[in-house]
Write a protein that holds these residues in place. Structure first.
Motif, mmCIF file in Angstrom:
data_model
loop_
_atom_site.group_PDB
_atom_site.id
_atom_site.type_symbol
_atom_site.label_atom_id
_atom_site.label_comp_id
_atom_site.label_asym_id
_atom_site.label_seq_id
_atom_site.Cartn_x
_atom_site.Cartn_y
_atom_site.Cartn_z
ATOM 1 N N ARG A 118 94.272 -64.006 8.385
ATOM 2 C CA ARG A 118 94.935 -62.800 8.881
ATOM 3 C C ARG A 118 94.718 -61.628 7.936
ATOM 4 O O ARG A 118 94.467 -60.490 8.366
ATOM 5 N N LYS A 119 94.784 -61.888 6.636
ATOM 6 C CA LYS A 119 94.668 -60.802 5.658
ATOM 7 C C LYS A 119 93.259 -60.214 5.585
ATOM 8 O O LYS A 119 93.091 -59.055 5.212
ATOM 9 N N ILE A 120 92.241 -61.021 5.926
ATOM 10 C CA ILE A 120 90.890 -60.455 5.878
ATOM 11 C C ILE A 120 90.481 -59.853 7.226
ATOM 12 O O ILE A 120 89.338 -59.413 7.386
ATOM 13 N N GLY A 121 91.427 -59.836 8.196
ATOM 14 C CA GLY A 121 91.184 -59.030 9.379
ATOM 15 C C GLY A 121 91.152 -59.723 10.716
ATOM 16 O O GLY A 121 90.996 -59.060 11.753
ATOM 17 N N PHE A 122 91.319 -61.038 10.775
ATOM 18 C CA PHE A 122 91.285 -61.722 12.061
ATOM 19 C C PHE A 122 92.653 -61.661 12.720
ATOM 20 O O PHE A 122 93.673 -61.919 12.082
ATOM 21 N N GLU A 123 92.657 -61.307 14.010
ATOM 22 C CA GLU A 123 93.902 -61.108 14.738
ATOM 23 C C GLU A 123 94.499 -62.433 15.224
ATOM 24 O O GLU A 123 93.829 -63.468 15.260
ATOM 25 N N ARG A 124 95.747 -62.348 15.617
ATOM 26 C CA ARG A 124 96.516 -63.532 16.013
ATOM 27 C C ARG A 124 95.882 -64.269 17.192
ATOM 28 O O ARG A 124 96.001 -65.491 17.309
ATOM 29 N N ASP A 125 95.184 -63.544 18.076
ATOM 30 C CA ASP A 125 94.630 -64.179 19.275
ATOM 31 C C ASP A 125 93.254 -64.794 19.028
ATOM 32 O O ASP A 125 92.621 -65.279 19.966
ATOM 33 N N THR A 126 92.790 -64.840 17.785
ATOM 34 C CA THR A 126 91.492 -65.437 17.454
ATOM 35 C C THR A 126 91.493 -66.930 17.780
ATOM 36 O O THR A 126 92.481 -67.625 17.561
ATOM 37 N N ILE A 127 90.361 -67.419 18.282
ATOM 38 C CA ILE A 127 90.214 -68.836 18.613
ATOM 39 C C ILE A 127 89.774 -69.594 17.359
ATOM 40 O O ILE A 127 88.816 -69.213 16.698
ATOM 41 N N ILE A 128 90.479 -70.683 17.048
ATOM 42 C CA ILE A 128 90.191 -71.489 15.860
ATOM 43 C C ILE A 128 89.866 -72.915 16.288
ATOM 44 O O ILE A 128 90.565 -73.503 17.126
ATOM 45 N N TYR A 129 88.810 -73.471 15.709
ATOM 46 C CA TYR A 129 88.551 -74.906 15.855
ATOM 47 C C TYR A 129 88.876 -75.579 14.531
ATOM 48 O O TYR A 129 88.373 -75.181 13.475
ATOM 49 N N LEU A 130 89.726 -76.594 14.569
ATOM 50 C CA LEU A 130 90.138 -77.332 13.379
ATOM 51 C C LEU A 130 89.611 -78.755 13.462
ATOM 52 O O LEU A 130 89.766 -79.421 14.490
ATOM 53 N N THR A 131 88.994 -79.231 12.382
ATOM 54 C CA THR A 131 88.355 -80.545 12.414
ATOM 55 C C THR A 131 89.336 -81.705 12.376
ATOM 56 O O THR A 131 88.942 -82.849 12.556
ATOM 57 N N GLN A 132 90.605 -81.442 12.144
ATOM 58 C CA GLN A 132 91.594 -82.523 12.121
ATOM 59 C C GLN A 132 91.729 -83.166 13.487
ATOM 60 O O GLN A 132 91.280 -82.645 14.496
ATOM 61 N N SER A 133 92.397 -84.303 13.500
ATOM 62 C CA SER A 133 92.737 -84.919 14.778
ATOM 63 C C SER A 133 93.882 -84.131 15.402
ATOM 64 O O SER A 133 94.494 -83.282 14.761
ATOM 65 N N GLY A 134 94.175 -84.437 16.665
ATOM 66 C CA GLY A 134 95.167 -83.662 17.402
ATOM 67 C C GLY A 134 96.596 -84.081 17.197
ATOM 68 O O GLY A 134 97.477 -83.610 17.898
ATOM 69 N N ARG A 135 96.856 -84.963 16.240
ATOM 70 C CA ARG A 135 98.244 -85.386 16.055
ATOM 71 C C ARG A 135 99.057 -84.255 15.425
ATOM 72 O O ARG A 135 98.514 -83.279 14.931
ATOM 73 N N ASN A 136 100.357 -84.394 15.422
ATOM 74 C CA ASN A 136 101.234 -83.328 14.935
ATOM 75 C C ASN A 136 101.272 -83.278 13.413
ATOM 76 O O ASN A 136 102.290 -83.554 12.776
#
Length: 417
Positions: free
Chosen positions: A291-309
């Motif tokens: 966020r601080k380097i300029g990416f907005e809240r609606d940016t799409i992120i892919y995270l390599t973790q599994s989908g658990r909580n």
């Protein structure tokens, strides 16, 4: 006259109904289905399912510090002399292990050894977390592409070349990024005596730590890394559909990939330092940085973790609600085949390819996986790669570009002219 007018109106309405019906059929059976979901929806992370015929569309209004152009580089390994093969002096066997980030180095080692010794290379198998999780090379990679890429360099055979399958083959451990001197002195005499040799490449932390001192790949390593390995067709298609889904999620067609260790692994590491980067970070810190380097809240992120909580996943979604994991993106018919505890190799391959094909990649640790991703991105010219930092001033986002790119310090640059 009134009857004629009523008949005319009825004809127009009937014609309009046929047009509407045709459009409905076209949308249901031909066009991809684009479903608009409000950005504030928290349900999307759990219910998003993707099939081969359907995509999902999220509204996105803002942009970020995205880079538009690619850095096109010319491969140097094309200068390798391709000549008629001489008679094979023996065979080199090996397996691909430890995950796809190690596969290219293992193949580079095997090609270099086989070339120097005048040996043929037996197509490797792929071993997962344990020896029982063994797959044929063609279940993961494109066999024809690999063999074609090595034509005139070394001979590659698909099958076990002996009539007697129990014939003893000597096994030898060799260091990664092997030198000609090591081959001549240590491997050559053993190979000459036995004619058949199985090699097992080992890796040490010093390989990464000293990468600045030894930052050149041999042409054979370059060929293995960037010219010979492609995923087999079905797996490649599944990865492509996941990439396209992520691109459809935002209106600008862009997404960020983040490789973040889960909380359990961070605790297991006891927050130790990995060379210059502290591994004690979580999703909250990653979110704050982006966020601080300029990416907005609606940016799409892919995270390599599994989908658990996982706590890191939950905290990152507080900054970027549109954060997705592979479980939500993979085509539903491919999920049983490529995800789960018995599919370690496939999960890592999916992560590696999505991190390679994202518009932005965030380096959070100098491990083999992330170093490998950076190398593949350099090869494709996709070099918008940021490096995580805890302390962030008001300077532009370009100040946080990875030194691999700013200083061209990654070894992959040695493969391009």
């Amino acid at each position: 006259m009134a009857m004629d007018m009523r008949q005319g109106i009825a004809a127009v309405l009937t014609f309009s109904m046929f047009i509407m019906l045709g459009n409905m059929i076209k949308k249901d059976h031909i066009d991809p289905l684009l479903v608009t979901v409000p950005l504030s929806s928290r349900v999307q992370h759990d219910v998003l399912k993707v099939s081969r015929q359907h995509h999902v569309k999220l509204t996105s209004l803002r942009s970020g510090p995205w880079k538009e152009d690619l850095e096109i580089l010319k491969p140097c390994w094309g200068k390798l002399a391709r000549e008629v093969q001489k008679q094979t002096k023996g065979y080199i066997f090996f397996s691909l292990t430890n995950g796809p980030e190690y596969h290219v180095s293992q193949i580079g080692n095997a090609i270099t050894i086989a070339k120097h010794l005048g040996a043929a290379l037996v197509l490797p198998d792929v071993i997962g977390l344990n020896a029982r999780e063994k797959r044929h090379f063609g279940e993961v990679y494109d066999t024809n592409k690999f063999m074609t890429s090595l034509e005139g360099i070394i001979e590659v055979v698909k099958d076990y070349p002996f009539e007697e399958p129990r014939q003893k083959i000597v096994t030898m451990k060799v260091p990664n990024r092997i030198s000609k001197e090591f081959i001549t002195t240590n491997i050559g005499p053993i190979f000459k005596r036995h004619k058949n040799l199985r090699i097992s490449s080992y890796f040490t932390s010093s390989i990464l730590k000293n990468s600045q001192e030894n930052k050149f790949f041999s042409p054979y390593e370059c060929l293995a890394m960037f010219g010979g390995l492609e995923l087999q067709k079905e797996l490649q298609e599944s990865v492509y559909l996941m990439v396209r889904t992520l691109q459809h999620l935002g209106s600008n067609g862009k997404f960020i990939a983040v490789d973040l260790e889960d909380a359990d692994q961070v605790m297991k590491n006891n927050c130790h330092k990995n060379f210059t980067m502290n591994k004690c970070y979580d999703g909250k810190e990653i979110g704050q940085f982006l966020r601080k380097i300029g990416f907005e809240r609606d940016t799409i992120i892919y995270l390599t973790q599994s989908g658990r909580n996982d706590k890191s996943l939950i905290s990152l979604r507080r900054y970027f609600p549109n954060t997705f994991t592979k479980e939500a993106l993979i085509p539903v018919d491919m999920k049983p085949k490529y995800l789960g505890l018995k599919n370690f190799e496939f999960e890592k391959i999916i992560d590696l390819n999505l991190c390679t094909k994202s518009d932005v990649f965030l380096v959070t640790s100098h491990n083999q996986f992330q170093v490998g991703v950076v190398g593949m991105r350099i090869a494709s010219g996709n070099t918008q790669i940021f490096e995580f930092a805890r302390r962030i001033s008001s300077t532009p986002s370009t100040d946080y570009l990875s030194p691999y790119i700013k200083k061209k310090s990654h070894m992959a640059y040695s493969c391009f002219c």
